[in-house]
Write a protein that holds these residues in place. Structure first.
Motif, PDB file in Angstrom:
ATOM      1  N   GLN B   6       0.855  -1.216   0.123  1.00 19.58           N
ATOM      2  CA  GLN B   6       0.058   0.097   0.188  1.00 19.58           C
ATOM      3  C   GLN B   6       0.910   1.109   0.191  1.00 19.58           C
ATOM      4  N   ASP B   8       0.735   4.464  -0.129  1.00 21.38           N
ATOM      5  CA  ASP B   8       0.286   5.532   0.449  1.00 21.38           C
ATOM      6  C   ASP B   8       0.073   5.338   1.973  1.00 21.38           C
ATOM      7  N   ILE B   9       0.834   5.952   2.745  1.00 16.79           N
ATOM      8  CA  ILE B   9       0.734   5.850   4.408  1.00 16.79           C
ATOM      9  C   ILE B   9      -0.426   6.498   4.822  1.00 16.79           C
ATOM     10  N   HIS B  10      -0.442   7.753   4.485  1.00 19.97           N
ATOM     11  CA  HIS B  10      -1.317   8.675   4.838  1.00 19.97           C
ATOM     12  C   HIS B  10      -2.068   9.614   3.521  1.00 19.97           C
ATOM     13  N   LEU B  21      -7.637   4.565  -3.045  1.00 18.75           N
ATOM     14  CA  LEU B  21      -6.670   3.801  -2.106  1.00 18.75           C
ATOM     15  C   LEU B  21      -5.921   2.782  -2.912  1.00 18.75           C
ATOM     16  N   CYS B  23      -3.580  -0.363  -3.794  1.00 17.74           N
ATOM     17  CA  CYS B  23      -3.211  -1.773  -3.369  1.00 17.74           C
ATOM     18  C   CYS B  23      -2.398  -2.480  -4.468  1.00 17.74           C
ATOM     19  N   GLU B  88      -8.253   3.521   9.312  1.00 16.59           N
ATOM     20  CA  GLU B  88      -6.905   2.870   8.532  1.00 16.59           C
ATOM     21  C   GLU B  88      -7.684   2.065   7.812  1.00 16.59           C
ATOM     22  N   THR B 110      -3.372   2.102   4.922  1.00 15.11           N
ATOM     23  CA  THR B 110      -3.444   3.699   4.443  1.00 15.11           C
ATOM     24  C   THR B 110      -4.321   4.434   5.524  1.00 15.11           C
TER      25      THR B 110
END
Lengths: 114, 116
Positions: B6, B8-10, B21, B23, B88, B110
């Motif tokens: 993933q 994008d952490i944030h 988001l 994946c 999350e 994320t």
């Protein structure tokens, strides 16, 4: 109906101590899983039970970790000689069938080793 | 070995805006793919899953995801984000090891923030 429950919700222990974490799966669910979630990480698989037997324990990090499910329902994860690196959230999940990806997760037990 | 990324952490989006988001997975065969959401103090909740068939899957809470084999991706989307979607999100891949286990391999998650 009731979901997966885990007790305690929080556990603080000193390095070197022994701890037990309990999981009550959804009634009638035959499969049970333990995962560990460290800070900033996704859950990591520890062990999987089909009924009373551990079908796959390949995720247990070392022999300090052990889990049982003696009657095919409640499970206990046991950690001996705890280390600071064991600090994490321990998640339990259950599934209605042995061959199923419908895993229902509990809220977890946050373990802190000081 | 199986893995899930993933990237994008944030992510922060405005309420009412669309969301995607990302994946990506690594797996040698057709995987079983999942999206879970985790709110503070709550257990992981399954949003949707892909086993086979239609590559666009619908889930709960207005979420959908599309499996793209050529890109090894399973991105999660929502057309209009609500403040309650802040949580999350975890992508996971599963494999049946000859019927012996159904363990899931999770991405690192994320964290979604929703601003008014």
């Amino acid at each position: 109906g009731a979901g997966v429950s885990q007790t305690p919700s929080n556990k603080v222990t000193e390095k070197g101590k022994y701890v037990e974490l309990r999981c009550d799966p959804i009634s009638g669910h035959t499969a049970l899983y333990w995962y560990r979630q460290s800070l900033g990480q996704g859950p990591e698989f520890l062990i999987y039970f089909q009924g009373t037997g551990a079908a796959d324990d390949s995720g247990l990090p070392n022999d300090r970790f052990f889990a049982v499910r003696p009657e095919g329902s409640v499970s206990t994860l046991k950690i001996q000689r705890t280390e600071r690196g064991d600090s994490a959230v321990y998640l339990c999940a259950s599934s209605p069938r042995d061959i199923s990806y419908e895993q229902y997760f509990g809220p977890g037990t946050r373990l802190t080793v000081t | 070995a199986q893995s899930v990324t993933q990237p994008d952490i944030h992510i922060t989006v405005s309420e009412g805006a669309s969301l995607e988001l990302r994946c990506n997975y690594s797996y040698g065969a057709t995987p079983y793919l999942f999206w879970y959401v985790q709110s503070p103090g709550q257990g992981l909740q399954l949003l949707l899953k892909y086993f086979s068939g239609d590559t666009l899957v619908q889930g709960i809470k207005g979420f959908e995801a599309e499996f793209k084999r050529s890109q090894s991706s399973f991105n999660l989307r929502k057309p209009s984000v609500h403040w309650s979607d802040a949580a999350e999100y975890f992508c996971a891949v599963g494999r049946n090891y000859g019927g012996a286990t159904n363990k899931l391999i999770f991405g690192t998650g994320t964290l979604l923030a929703v601003q008014p």
